[in-house]
Motif scaffolding. Structure first.
Motif, mmCIF file in Angstrom:
data_model
loop_
_atom_site.group_PDB
_atom_site.id
_atom_site.type_symbol
_atom_site.label_atom_id
_atom_site.label_comp_id
_atom_site.label_asym_id
_atom_site.label_seq_id
_atom_site.Cartn_x
_atom_site.Cartn_y
_atom_site.Cartn_z
ATOM 1 N N GLY A 44 0.780 -1.228 0.000
ATOM 2 C CA GLY A 44 0.000 0.000 0.000
ATOM 3 C C GLY A 44 0.812 1.278 0.000
ATOM 4 N N ILE A 45 2.139 1.172 0.066
ATOM 5 C CA ILE A 45 3.000 2.356 0.055
ATOM 6 C C ILE A 45 3.393 2.667 -1.382
ATOM 7 C CG2 ILE A 45 5.241 3.288 0.729
ATOM 8 C CD1 ILE A 45 5.045 1.685 3.301
ATOM 9 N N LYS A 46 3.169 3.891 -1.793
ATOM 10 C CA LYS A 46 3.534 4.297 -3.153
ATOM 11 C C LYS A 46 5.026 4.601 -3.198
ATOM 12 C CE LYS A 46 2.426 7.592 -6.833
ATOM 13 N NZ LYS A 46 1.615 8.776 -7.220
ATOM 14 N N PRO A 47 5.786 3.824 -3.978
ATOM 15 C CA PRO A 47 7.247 4.024 -3.977
ATOM 16 C C PRO A 47 7.667 5.235 -4.795
ATOM 17 C CG PRO A 47 6.651 2.317 -5.541
ATOM 18 C CD PRO A 47 5.365 2.717 -4.844
ATOM 19 N N LEU A 48 8.824 5.759 -4.431
ATOM 20 C CA LEU A 48 9.447 6.824 -5.204
ATOM 21 C C LEU A 48 10.432 6.199 -6.177
ATOM 22 C CD1 LEU A 48 10.299 9.329 -2.327
ATOM 23 C CD2 LEU A 48 8.350 9.418 -3.896
ATOM 24 N N ASN A 49 10.587 6.826 -7.315
ATOM 25 C CA ASN A 49 11.587 6.380 -8.269
ATOM 26 C C ASN A 49 12.715 7.408 -8.281
ATOM 27 O OD1 ASN A 49 10.424 3.876 -9.272
ATOM 28 N ND2 ASN A 49 8.774 5.170 -10.011
ATOM 29 N N GLU A 50 12.953 8.035 -9.372
ATOM 30 C CA GLU A 50 14.065 8.994 -9.428
ATOM 31 C C GLU A 50 13.569 10.382 -9.059
ATOM 32 O OE1 GLU A 50 17.246 10.940 -12.585
ATOM 33 O OE2 GLU A 50 15.908 9.358 -13.214
ATOM 34 N N ILE A 51 13.781 10.762 -7.798
ATOM 35 C CA ILE A 51 13.443 12.131 -7.416
ATOM 36 C C ILE A 51 14.700 12.918 -7.040
ATOM 37 C CG2 ILE A 51 11.208 11.384 -6.534
ATOM 38 C CD1 ILE A 51 12.341 12.202 -3.725
ATOM 39 N N SER A 52 15.795 12.222 -6.773
ATOM 40 C CA SER A 52 17.028 12.897 -6.385
ATOM 41 C C SER A 52 17.923 13.113 -7.599
ATOM 42 C CB SER A 52 17.795 12.060 -5.360
ATOM 43 O OG SER A 52 17.032 11.848 -4.203
ATOM 44 N N PRO A 53 18.449 14.328 -7.785
ATOM 45 C CA PRO A 53 19.444 14.515 -8.843
ATOM 46 C C PRO A 53 20.617 13.580 -8.602
ATOM 47 C CG PRO A 53 18.764 16.610 -7.898
ATOM 48 C CD PRO A 53 18.219 15.537 -7.001
ATOM 49 N N VAL A 54 21.187 13.051 -9.658
ATOM 50 C CA VAL A 54 22.274 12.088 -9.520
ATOM 51 C C VAL A 54 23.522 12.610 -10.204
ATOM 52 C CG1 VAL A 54 23.058 9.765 -10.073
ATOM 53 C CG2 VAL A 54 20.693 10.145 -9.387
ATOM 54 N N VAL A 55 24.613 12.643 -9.474
ATOM 55 C CA VAL A 55 25.905 13.036 -10.020
ATOM 56 C C VAL A 55 26.638 11.766 -10.408
ATOM 57 C CG1 VAL A 55 28.044 14.260 -9.579
ATOM 58 C CG2 VAL A 55 25.927 15.031 -8.500
ATOM 59 N N LYS A 56 26.855 11.560 -11.687
ATOM 60 C CA LYS A 56 27.475 10.325 -12.171
ATOM 61 C C LYS A 56 28.989 10.392 -12.051
ATOM 62 C CE LYS A 56 23.815 9.347 -15.545
ATOM 63 N NZ LYS A 56 23.345 8.080 -14.984
ATOM 64 N N ASN A 82 12.369 2.917 -5.180
ATOM 65 C CA ASN A 82 13.322 2.976 -4.075
ATOM 66 C C ASN A 82 12.726 2.276 -2.858
ATOM 67 O OD1 ASN A 82 14.831 4.012 -1.736
ATOM 68 N ND2 ASN A 82 15.791 5.378 -3.216
ATOM 69 N N PRO A 83 13.437 1.307 -2.257
ATOM 70 C CA PRO A 83 12.848 0.504 -1.179
ATOM 71 C C PRO A 83 13.016 1.060 0.232
ATOM 72 C CG PRO A 83 14.961 -0.415 -1.783
ATOM 73 C CD PRO A 83 14.736 0.757 -2.708
ATOM 74 N N HIS A 84 13.696 2.185 0.417
ATOM 75 C CA HIS A 84 14.106 2.626 1.752
ATOM 76 C C HIS A 84 12.997 3.391 2.488
ATOM 77 C CE1 HIS A 84 17.825 2.014 -0.578
ATOM 78 N NE2 HIS A 84 18.375 1.681 0.576
ATOM 79 N N VAL A 85 11.804 2.830 2.505
ATOM 80 C CA VAL A 85 10.655 3.521 3.083
ATOM 81 C C VAL A 85 10.714 3.606 4.605
ATOM 82 C CG1 VAL A 85 9.148 2.991 1.139
ATOM 83 C CG2 VAL A 85 9.292 1.389 3.039
#
Length: 340
Positions: free
Chosen positions: A145-157, A175-178
């Motif tokens: 029932g938890i809506k997960p987040l995907n890419e919300i953080s800017p990523v520095v490669k 992202n699983p770190h709820v």
């Protein structure tokens, strides 16, 4: 889709099939429950309530196995003493790339309940559960029932990824770190409570009472985070593990995840990318994790002119359910100091 496993430096995974063959062989030797299983912990929660009832005999208790530390903490808090709660992945072990042991197989083969975080985190479970064919096993997905987040953080490669070698094996479910968001942790505790009641209705009263106590503490923790961090809105920080987007979103912070900082050497491009990110996003804080002694991060922090601090993802630590609050309050203090 981002590779959340790739945001931590970790050992390379080998094929699971050979491991499963070994594990299944160990089951033939015997699947009886052992109190000496490696990586399995069971201990009493100090705040667990018995709701005025006498627990059944040890042999009659519901056997619950949990995957890794945060899920163990929540499950033990709810179960108290009326169920035997064990942990499969030893605290401090990399859960993202964990490979199961024969003891893990035995534990799942003889368990009544399996509690997992879900959202694709515990990939090692799939083949085990399929192969042990434990017909009495009830599975609880704590993130239901938890809506997960995907890419919300800017990523520095890093330079390696910019050359086309980035990892594309993202957690398909987000992202699983709820568990690092106290509000979502409440939902996880609720899911665990409901699952335990369904599997063991005789102890419904105890599960409900224990869950209510823990949820009240989570609500108080959430209030403390809100009151403290509203003083530092939009504080931006860099991490090397994309574990904190839920916490950041909840409390109006911003996370910049720096991907795959190498263990051996930082290239000039790596340093320049990180320095550019600090300028671009007006970064105020740089966070590592407990137990990480990486001289490269210390060197990088000097280049960035930021103090390197520790932010805990709760994947290592004590097995007392109250450890969650201890670690999260330490995180809050760290965030408050870094974001001033």
């Amino acid at each position: 889709m981002m590779n959340y496993r790739g945001f931590r430096t970790g050992r390379q995974r080998s094929g699971i099939l050979s491991i499963i063959a070994l594990l299944m062989l160990s089951m033939i030797v015997g699947c009886s429950q052992s109190n000496q299983n490696q990586g399995i912990t069971s201990e009493q929660s100090p705040q667990a309530q018995e709701a005025g009832s006498t627990p059944p005999a040890q042999s009659e208790k519901t056997k619950v196995v949990t995957t890794f530390l945060p899920i163990y903490l929540f499950t033990k808090a709810v179960a108290g003493n009326v169920a035997d709660v064990e942990i499969l992945v030893p605290p401090g072990t990399e859960v993202h790339e964990y490979q199961a042991t024969p003891q893990n197989v035995k534990a799942i083969a003889t368990a009544n309940v399996l509690v997992k975080n879900g959202l694709g985190l515990e990939e090692f479970l799939e083949n085990i559960v399929k192969n042990v064919q434990n017909s009495k096993l009830a599975e609880i997905n704590a993130s239901k029932g938890i809506k997960p987040l995907n890419e919300i953080s800017p990523v520095v490669k890093t330079a390696k990824e910019e050359k086309g070698h980035s990892h594309d094996h993202a957690h398909a479910q987000g992202n699983p770190h709820v568990w690092l968001d106290p509000v979502l942790a409440k939902q996880q505790v609720t899911n665990i409570r409901d699952g335990l009641i369904a599997a063991d209705p005789a102890n419904k009263t105890t599960y409900e009472a224990n869950a209510a106590t823990y949820i009240k503490e989570l609500e108080s923790l959430n209030s403390e985070f809100q009151q403290t961090l509203q003083k530092t809105p939009s504080c931006t920080f860099i991490t090397f593990h994309d574990a904190f987007p839920y916490l950041a979103q909840r409390y109006n912070l911003k996370q910049v995840a720096v991907v795959q900082i190498p263990e051996d050497q930082l290239s000039p491009t790596d340093v320049q990318n990180a320095v550019s990110a600090v300028k671009k996003y007006n970064v105020k804080a740089l966070f590592s994790e407990p137990g990480v002694d990486n001289k490269l991060l210390t060197s990088l922090s000097k280049d960035l002119k930021l103090t390197l601090r520790t932010l805990d993802s709760l994947e290592t630590g004590e097995t007392n359910p109250q450890h969650y609050f201890k670690a999260m309050k330490a995180n809050l203090q760290t965030l408050e100091t870094a974001c001033k």
